[in-house]
Design a protein around this motif. Structure first.
Motif, mmCIF file in Angstrom:
data_model
loop_
_atom_site.group_PDB
_atom_site.id
_atom_site.type_symbol
_atom_site.label_atom_id
_atom_site.label_comp_id
_atom_site.label_asym_id
_atom_site.label_seq_id
_atom_site.Cartn_x
_atom_site.Cartn_y
_atom_site.Cartn_z
ATOM 1 N N PHE A 54 0.829 -1.202 0.000
ATOM 2 C CA PHE A 54 0.000 0.000 0.000
ATOM 3 C C PHE A 54 0.870 1.262 0.000
ATOM 4 N N LYS A 55 0.615 2.141 -0.972
ATOM 5 C CA LYS A 55 1.405 3.357 -1.138
ATOM 6 C C LYS A 55 0.538 4.615 -1.118
ATOM 7 N N TYR A 56 -0.724 4.497 -0.777
ATOM 8 C CA TYR A 56 -1.603 5.661 -0.870
ATOM 9 C C TYR A 56 -1.249 6.707 0.196
ATOM 10 N N PRO A 57 -1.620 7.970 -0.039
ATOM 11 C CA PRO A 57 -1.249 9.056 0.883
ATOM 12 C C PRO A 57 -1.739 8.806 2.307
ATOM 13 N N GLY A 58 -0.824 8.981 3.253
ATOM 14 C CA GLY A 58 -1.193 8.876 4.662
ATOM 15 C C GLY A 58 -1.234 7.477 5.218
ATOM 16 N N GLN A 171 -5.347 0.188 -3.373
ATOM 17 C CA GLN A 171 -4.428 -0.941 -3.314
ATOM 18 C C GLN A 171 -3.338 -0.852 -4.386
ATOM 19 N N PHE A 172 -3.598 -0.049 -5.417
ATOM 20 C CA PHE A 172 -2.626 0.083 -6.511
ATOM 21 C C PHE A 172 -2.427 1.556 -6.840
ATOM 22 N N TRP A 173 -2.022 2.306 -5.847
ATOM 23 C CA TRP A 173 -1.886 3.755 -5.983
ATOM 24 C C TRP A 173 -0.721 4.102 -6.911
ATOM 25 N N PRO A 174 -0.962 4.905 -7.967
ATOM 26 C CA PRO A 174 0.132 5.282 -8.870
ATOM 27 C C PRO A 174 1.101 6.241 -8.180
ATOM 28 N N GLU A 175 2.373 5.961 -8.270
ATOM 29 C CA GLU A 175 3.373 6.800 -7.609
ATOM 30 C C GLU A 175 3.408 8.211 -8.192
ATOM 31 N N ASP A 176 3.018 8.353 -9.463
ATOM 32 C CA ASP A 176 3.098 9.656 -10.122
ATOM 33 C C ASP A 176 1.761 10.397 -10.146
ATOM 34 N N LEU A 177 0.790 9.951 -9.346
ATOM 35 C CA LEU A 177 -0.520 10.597 -9.358
ATOM 36 C C LEU A 177 -0.419 12.010 -8.779
ATOM 37 N N ASP A 178 -0.864 12.992 -9.563
ATOM 38 C CA ASP A 178 -0.872 14.383 -9.118
ATOM 39 C C ASP A 178 -2.322 14.823 -8.933
ATOM 40 N N TYR A 179 -2.711 15.011 -7.681
ATOM 41 C CA TYR A 179 -4.086 15.434 -7.404
ATOM 42 C C TYR A 179 -4.147 16.898 -6.951
ATOM 43 N N THR A 180 -3.050 17.617 -7.144
ATOM 44 C CA THR A 180 -3.000 19.027 -6.753
ATOM 45 C C THR A 180 -4.062 19.826 -7.505
ATOM 46 N N GLY A 181 -4.890 20.543 -6.764
ATOM 47 C CA GLY A 181 -5.903 21.400 -7.361
ATOM 48 C C GLY A 181 -7.061 20.664 -7.999
ATOM 49 N N LYS A 182 -7.193 19.386 -7.725
ATOM 50 C CA LYS A 182 -8.264 18.599 -8.338
ATOM 51 C C LYS A 182 -9.348 18.255 -7.323
ATOM 52 N N LYS A 183 -10.545 18.006 -7.860
ATOM 53 C CA LYS A 183 -11.674 17.604 -7.022
ATOM 54 C C LYS A 183 -11.652 16.083 -6.884
ATOM 55 N N ASP A 202 -5.112 18.922 1.868
ATOM 56 C CA ASP A 202 -4.329 20.154 1.735
ATOM 57 C C ASP A 202 -3.929 20.451 0.298
ATOM 58 N N ASP A 203 -3.711 19.407 -0.500
ATOM 59 C CA ASP A 203 -3.247 19.611 -1.878
ATOM 60 C C ASP A 203 -4.374 19.615 -2.899
ATOM 61 N N ALA A 204 -5.420 18.856 -2.646
ATOM 62 C CA ALA A 204 -6.540 18.798 -3.584
ATOM 63 C C ALA A 204 -7.352 20.093 -3.519
ATOM 64 N N ALA A 205 -8.090 20.382 -4.599
ATOM 65 C CA ALA A 205 -8.993 21.540 -4.581
ATOM 66 C C ALA A 205 -10.072 21.324 -3.531
ATOM 67 N N HIS A 206 -10.583 20.117 -3.460
ATOM 68 C CA HIS A 206 -11.568 19.755 -2.444
ATOM 69 C C HIS A 206 -11.683 18.234 -2.399
ATOM 70 N N VAL A 207 -11.965 17.696 -1.226
ATOM 71 C CA VAL A 207 -12.135 16.255 -1.052
ATOM 72 C C VAL A 207 -13.514 15.991 -0.463
ATOM 73 N N THR A 208 -14.216 15.038 -1.065
ATOM 74 C CA THR A 208 -15.524 14.610 -0.551
ATOM 75 C C THR A 208 -15.446 13.142 -0.163
#
Length: 498
Positions: A54-58, A171-183, A202-208
């Motif tokens: 598992f490599k997902y944020p946090g 379970q298969f988080w991409p290492e290069d995923l950029d979610y900065t400013g995204k919903k 903090d990095d995303a535009a908003h998280v739901t």
């Protein structure tokens, strides 16, 4: 001249899996069965199991590290609730310190395992780089955990192919995923979801966080101040044992109160969440489950980070059902559309024992569901076999280490009495019960694939570490285990008197 016949390698013990359980098993085999040969086979190319996958944020533990760590190697870091990379370093360092890493065969996947009554051995088929080979062992110990590493649980949603954004599985988080400013919409409310949401906020535009139903949440400190103070004044080993017992007692006390006084614990948990959230309407709608605490696993939120991000306006929680996916996001049954650039389905695990391999006995597949678990690790009908399954209400390693010590005791007892095989045999009728007694969806979906526990004695899988610690190593093995000599040894006297 015919080519020489290739010799099949034989090991006294084969351990499957090089995660937290497998490394613990290696240590116990080396220290308690030092004359036994063993190897650990690992399908992946690295140590760590869950904590390497598992490599997902946090990504972090939801159990405190003083109980999740090994009893023979005290946890020294400051954080009691540790992040994934920190835990992975601990596992790798443990394997290196005790030379366990030299026993691991990476990229080696078990694809079949057959028990032979005639030879009292397991023949294990493994696959390496697409090529298959076999080896034999006298005892097979599965330390693969209880979920599928290849895939998680993924519901079927209408219109998912119409979604114009990106679907990202935790379970298969991409290492290069950029979610900065995204919903971002995270589907789920379990441990993965409540970890991802504040970590991405903090990095995303908003998280739901989109959930069908609320989950019980317990707020825990990331650092254990009492533990850190004790480590300043006590020797490391003693401090670790005192802290470990303190934390086990606390978690067990919370669990027992939830089971015996659910109304009281509802008030306690809602009081903690309400104080952190500061919004009574949101508390009632999104954080007040219909079921009692610990009917499903309690989610830990360190330092109330989830509630802090909600208060800051960076996170919304929506309790509703998905009607369908649409190009711009998710349409809910209420008619509302959640716009999203990225959707993360944190929808749970898929339970799988022994890496998906169905053991066979003399060529016949074992019906695992019909078997009963002895002491939470060995199975009726499967000689010289054990699996490592941790607690549902406490740290995995607490039971995992007890199991490895018990496996070593059984192996040593086989030598003592001259037995070639050992298998659990009920000492009377057993009432079948689910192995994992939780209402969680991932458990309920797998009930028919899991072995059963009994209703008493060695056949009952207790969720109480103190009881297990006091009884596991003291149990009379010969009362519920059958020790047999090799078939050849039994047959020899018959031939002599013929």
């Amino acid at each position: 001249m015919s080519p020489a016949k290739k010799t099949v390698e034989h090991l006294d013990v084969l351990v499957v899996g090089a995660g937290l359980s497998g490394i613990g098993a290696g240590y116990r085999l080396q220290t308690e069965c030092p004359d036994k040969s063993y190897a650990i086979v690992e399908a992946r190319d690295s140590i760590g199991g869950t904590w390497d996958l598992f490599k997902y944020p946090g990504i972090r533990s939801d159990s405190d590290m003083f109980t999740l760590s090994f009893p023979f190697r005290p946890w020294k870091a400051q954080n009691s609730i540790a992040d994934g990379p920190e835990i992975l370093r601990y596992i790798k360092d443990t394997a290196a310190e005790f030379g366990i890493d030299r026993k691991i065969r990476f990229g080696t996947r078990v694809v079949a395992a057959d028990w032979s009554a005639a030879t009292s051995t397991w023949t294990v088929t493994v696959e390496q780089d697409g090529k298959r080979s076999t080896l034999t062992c006298s005892f097979l110990y599965s330390c693969t955990g209880y979920y599928d590493y290849a895939q998680g649980h993924m519901p079927v949603w209408e219109g998912i192919d119409d979604f114009a954004g990106q679907i990202v599985k935790p379970q298969f988080w991409p290492e290069d995923l950029d979610y900065t400013g995204k919903k971002v919409v995270i589907i789920g409310s379990g441990a993965t979801a409540v970890t991802l949401v504040p970590s991405m906020a903090d990095d995303a535009a908003h998280v739901t966080m989109l959930q069908r139903t609320p989950t019980w949440i317990g707020i825990v400190p990331k650092q254990d101040k009492i533990a850190n103070n004790l480590r300043k004044v006590l020797p490391p080993g003693l401090a670790h044992q005192v802290i470990r017992n303190k934390n086990v007692a606390y978690s067990l006390g919370v669990y027992e109160l939830c089971q015996r006084q659910p109304k009281l614990m509802r008030k306690v948990l809602l009081g903690m969440s309400g104080k952190a959230l500061r919004d009574d309407a949101a508390l009632a709608e999104h954080f007040t489950p219909s079921y009692d605490p610990w009917d499903q696993r309690l989610c830990a939120v360190p330092n109330a980070d989830l509630f802090r991000k909600i208060r800051e306006g960076k996170v919304d929680v929506v309790t509703d059902h998905i009607a369908r996916f649409v190009p711009e996001g998710i349409e809910l049954k209420s008619g509302k559309v959640l716009e999203a650039d990225i959707v993360v389905p944190a929808t749970g695990l898929k339970v799988q024992l022994f890496g998906g391999v169905v053991p066979t006995v003399d060529g016949a597949p074992a019906n695992v569901h019909e078997n009963f678990v002895w002491q939470g690790c060995m199975l009726t009908g499967l000689p010289n076999f054990a699996l490592c399954v941790g607690y549902t209400n406490a740290s995995w390693t607490l039971r995992g280490d007890l199991t490895s010590r018990l496996v070593c005791k059984v192996i040593n007892e086989m030598d003592k009495v001259g037995a070639a095989s050992v298998v659990p045999v009920p000492d009377g009728p057993l009432e079948g019960r689910p192995l994992l007694d939780l209402a969680s969806g991932y458990i309920q979906r797998a009930l028919n694939d899991l072995p059963q526990q009994g209703h008493r004695g060695a056949w009952r899988v207790r969720q109480n570490y103190f009881v297990d610690a006091a009884t596991t190593m003291r149990r009379d093995l010969h009362k519920t285990l059958r020790f047999d000599k090799a078939a050849s040894e039994v047959a020899e006297p018959e031939r002599a008197t013929a």
